[in-house]
Write an enzyme that holds these catalytic residues in place. Structure first.
Site: not given
Ligand code: DGL
Length: 272
Positions: A151, A10-11, A73, A42-43, A75, A185-187
């Site tokens: 983040e 992932d990013s 990810c 990345y998005g 994105t 989005c995996t976040h």
């Protein structure tokens, strides 16, 4: 039996939501995780940049002799869909398994889709859903502030900033009456509680990392590619910025501590 590790990337931190699922559904499997913490997000980047980054991330994982790759990810999954064709191992992204789960869960076939700007502009989720059910009604919405919130640790559902950001982005989807919301989005599962509280209990939230992990697990099982019983499980975590921040957040995501190792991703040539 195949004792090689599963590669997940992932990013940044978001892919750990997929690792958590893998730990639960495939507790004996070894994992190599790559989080591009030095180049996140990345998005908000161009398609070409995301593809080059993803190609380097894959090159790194291939060097670790993984048996399958999970692009955890949204994105990357939506802008570099063809990357899997270049790999010598099976590749899973989050889009198709998530689209299938959303349709399975929806009664009204009104489906909300959230993701980074790059994911939403790619139209990948919309295409995947409509290919499976042309009658479905889809409501895509880019939520570019969600990743920086996660983040930066603004993950408490009571947090005023998180609450207001969720409301600002998701009000049109709630008003449209969607009964399923894709966390594309995996976040985003990290702020699932805030999202769920706003959307209400009748809206099912689909976690894209979880759906991709389930698809990968099913594939390994069906193809007799799980590790043998006596395999000694390993988990390695690689990042591209100082590991300390990653380690602190990873503990929150996974519920246990991990050790991150910093690598130089620019040494790797992109596979696409
Ligand atoms: N976790 C990522 C995704 O699923 C990327 C977020 C970002 O780097 O912008 O889209």
């Amino acid at each position: 039996m195949d004792n090689r590790p599963i590669g997940v990337f992932d990013s940044g931190l978001g892919g750990l939501t997929a690792v958590k699922e893998l730990e639960e559904i495939l507790p004996g499997e070894s994992i190599v995780y790559f989080g591009d913490t030095g180049r996140v997000p990345y998005g908000t980047r161009s398609r070409d940049t995301v593809r080059r980054y993803a190609g380097q991330d894959m090159a790194f994982l291939m060097e670790h002799r993984v048996k399958a790759v999970l692009a955890a990810c949204g994105t990357v999954s939506s802008t570099a869909k063809d990357i899997g064709e270049r790999l010598p191992v099976r590749y899973f992204d989050v889009v198709d398994p998530t689209a299938r789960a959303a349709l399975r869960l929806s009664r009204s076939k009104k489906i909300g889709i959230t993701g980074t700007s790059a994911t939403i502009h790619s139209g990948a989720y919309v295409k995947a859903i409509l290919a499976l059910d042309p009658q479905a009604q889809v409501y895509p919405k880019a939520c570019p502030l969600f990743v920086p919130l996660v983040e930066s640790g603004f993950v408490d559902p009571q947090d005023e900033i998180t609450r207001l950001t969720v409301e600002r982005y998701l009000a049109p989807l709630r008003d449209a009456g969607v009964d399923v919301l894709i966390l594309g989005c995996t976040h985003y599962p990290i702020i699932k509680e805030a999202i769920g509280r706003f959307m209400g209990p009748e809206v099912a939230l689909v976690d894209s990392g979880r759906e991709a992990a389930l698809a990968l697990g099913g594939f390994l099982r069906e193809n007799h590619m799980l590790c043998s019983q006596d395999n000694r499980r390993t988990a390695e975590y690689y990042v591209t910025d100082e590991p300390e921040n990653f380690e602190a957040s990873a503990r929150l995501f996974l519920g246990h501590s991990v050790e991150g190792k910093r690598i130089d991703i620019e040494k790797y040539s992109s596979l696409i």
